[in-house]
Design a protein around this motif. Structure first.
Motif, short mmCIF file in Angstrom:
data_model
loop_
_atom_site.label_atom_id
_atom_site.label_comp_id
_atom_site.label_asym_id
_atom_site.label_seq_id
_atom_site.Cartn_x
_atom_site.Cartn_y
_atom_site.Cartn_z
N LYS A 28 32.49 42.35 36.61
CA LYS A 28 32.66 43.19 37.79
C LYS A 28 33.33 42.40 38.92
O LYS A 28 33.13 41.19 39.04
CB LYS A 28 31.31 43.73 38.27
CG LYS A 28 30.67 44.70 37.31
CD LYS A 28 29.36 45.24 37.87
CE LYS A 28 28.73 46.25 36.92
NZ LYS A 28 27.46 46.79 37.46
N LYS A 87 45.95 52.03 40.30
CA LYS A 87 46.34 53.32 39.73
C LYS A 87 47.54 53.96 40.43
O LYS A 87 48.45 54.46 39.76
CB LYS A 87 45.14 54.26 39.72
CG LYS A 87 44.25 54.12 38.51
CD LYS A 87 43.26 55.26 38.42
CE LYS A 87 42.49 55.21 37.11
NZ LYS A 87 41.54 56.34 36.99
N ASP A 150 36.17 44.32 34.89
CA ASP A 150 35.64 45.64 34.56
C ASP A 150 36.38 46.67 35.42
O ASP A 150 35.95 47.02 36.52
CB ASP A 150 34.13 45.68 34.84
CG ASP A 150 33.47 46.94 34.33
OD1 ASP A 150 34.18 47.95 34.16
OD2 ASP A 150 32.24 46.91 34.10
N SER A 152 36.88 49.86 34.97
CA SER A 152 36.20 51.14 35.17
C SER A 152 35.25 51.06 36.35
O SER A 152 35.23 51.96 37.21
CB SER A 152 35.43 51.53 33.90
OG SER A 152 36.32 51.75 32.83
N ASP A 153 34.49 49.99 36.42
CA ASP A 153 33.58 49.81 37.55
C ASP A 153 34.37 49.67 38.86
O ASP A 153 33.99 50.24 39.89
CB ASP A 153 32.72 48.57 37.33
CG ASP A 153 31.81 48.26 38.50
OD1 ASP A 153 30.78 48.94 38.66
OD2 ASP A 153 32.14 47.34 39.28
N TYR A 154 35.48 48.93 38.80
CA TYR A 154 36.30 48.72 39.99
C TYR A 154 36.88 50.05 40.50
O TYR A 154 36.81 50.36 41.69
CB TYR A 154 37.41 47.73 39.66
CG TYR A 154 38.45 47.57 40.75
CD1 TYR A 154 38.11 47.08 42.00
CD2 TYR A 154 39.79 47.90 40.51
CE1 TYR A 154 39.07 46.92 42.99
CE2 TYR A 154 40.75 47.75 41.49
CZ TYR A 154 40.37 47.26 42.73
OH TYR A 154 41.32 47.12 43.71
N GLN A 155 37.43 50.83 39.58
CA GLN A 155 38.04 52.10 39.99
C GLN A 155 37.00 53.05 40.58
O GLN A 155 37.27 53.76 41.55
CB GLN A 155 38.75 52.76 38.81
CG GLN A 155 39.94 51.98 38.26
CD GLN A 155 41.12 51.92 39.22
OE1 GLN A 155 41.16 52.62 40.22
NE2 GLN A 155 42.08 51.07 38.92
N ARG A 156 35.79 53.06 40.00
CA ARG A 156 34.74 53.94 40.51
C ARG A 156 34.31 53.53 41.92
O ARG A 156 33.82 54.36 42.69
CB ARG A 156 33.52 53.91 39.59
CG ARG A 156 33.70 54.67 38.29
CD ARG A 156 32.36 54.88 37.60
NE ARG A 156 31.70 53.61 37.29
CZ ARG A 156 31.85 52.96 36.14
NH1 ARG A 156 32.63 53.45 35.20
NH2 ARG A 156 31.20 51.83 35.94
#
Length: 237
Positions: A28, A87, A150, A152-156
């Motif tokens: 993370k 993104k 991580d 996915s965790d970063y984008q969330r």
């Protein structure tokens, strides 16, 4: 370059990068930021106020460390992933060129930067490396790809740091010196991303003409980039 400018420099290999020990499959961003803070306190002492110099995804790591309490004198962000994440830039590349989008996707997501020297050379150096150097860096990219951030965790977690109406960091520490550097020929971090980071830090960006993403290693650009950063680090001394 650090010694030439009278700078005592420390280069930190974060957990999971360049094959540094890591138990997690993906790390993370907050873990990297905490590791950075702890490493600085262990090496320099709790009262040290260093200047951070961060490149690419190191930019969000440095910002998160500062946002969570690390006291620093200055932050330099070189070709940094912007506060909104990667993104939006990926979407811009997709609109610009399907070929470029596929090259970036396979270099990062499929990790071909570590298995195909030509891909790493194209994405990070715009093809400036000779074959032997490209192969040597590919081996480093391969070691670096065994573990990863991580995402996915970063984008969330985005938006991670609040901004004001002008896009500036609302909680930027008072007196924090900032340097934002972009490269005009960067294949990864485009002009819009550099402008966003500059607005966030309330700084005028410095853009290096014709320079690729890995400015600190690129032939013909590395020395000038190092002089730029070294002079800035010592400018307040």
């Amino acid at each position: 370059f650090a010694s030439e400018h009278g700078v005592k420099a420390h280069a930190l290999s974060l957990r999971g990068t360049s094959a540094s020990p890591c138990e997690e499959k993906a790390v993370k961003l907050s873990t990297h930021a905490r590791d950075l803070t702890e490493a600085i306190e262990a090496e320099l002492g709790a009262n040290a106020r260093p200047a951070l110099v961060a490149h690419s995804f190191g930019g969000p790591v440095a910002l998160d460390a500062v946002a969570t309490g690390l006291d620093v004198e200055a932050v330099a962000l070189l070709c940094s992933v912007p506060p909104s994440g990667n993104k939006p830039g990926t979407a811009r590349v997709l609109r610009r060129s399907l070929g470029d989008a596929w090259l970036i996707t396979r270099a990062f997501a499929l990790k071909t930067a570590g298995s195909r020297p030509a891909d790493g050379n194209a994405v990070f150096f715009n093809g400036l490396l000779d074959d032997a150097t490209a192969e040597a860096y590919a081996a480093r990219f391969f070691a670096d790809s065994r573990k990863g951030l991580d995402l996915s965790d970063y984008q969330r977690s985005l938006p991670r740091w609040p901004v004001d109406a002008a896009g500036a960091w609302a909680a930027k520490p008072a007196g924090l010196r900032s340097l934002v550097v972009g490269c005009a020929a960067d294949f990864v971090v485009d002009a819009e991303a550099v402008a966003e980071t500059a607005a966030f830090m309330d700084a005028e960006p410095v853009v290096i003409p014709d320079c690729p993403h890995d400015l600190m290693l690129a032939p013909g650009f590395a020395e000038g980039a190092c002089d730029l950063v070294g002079s800035w680090v010592t400018s307040a001394a």
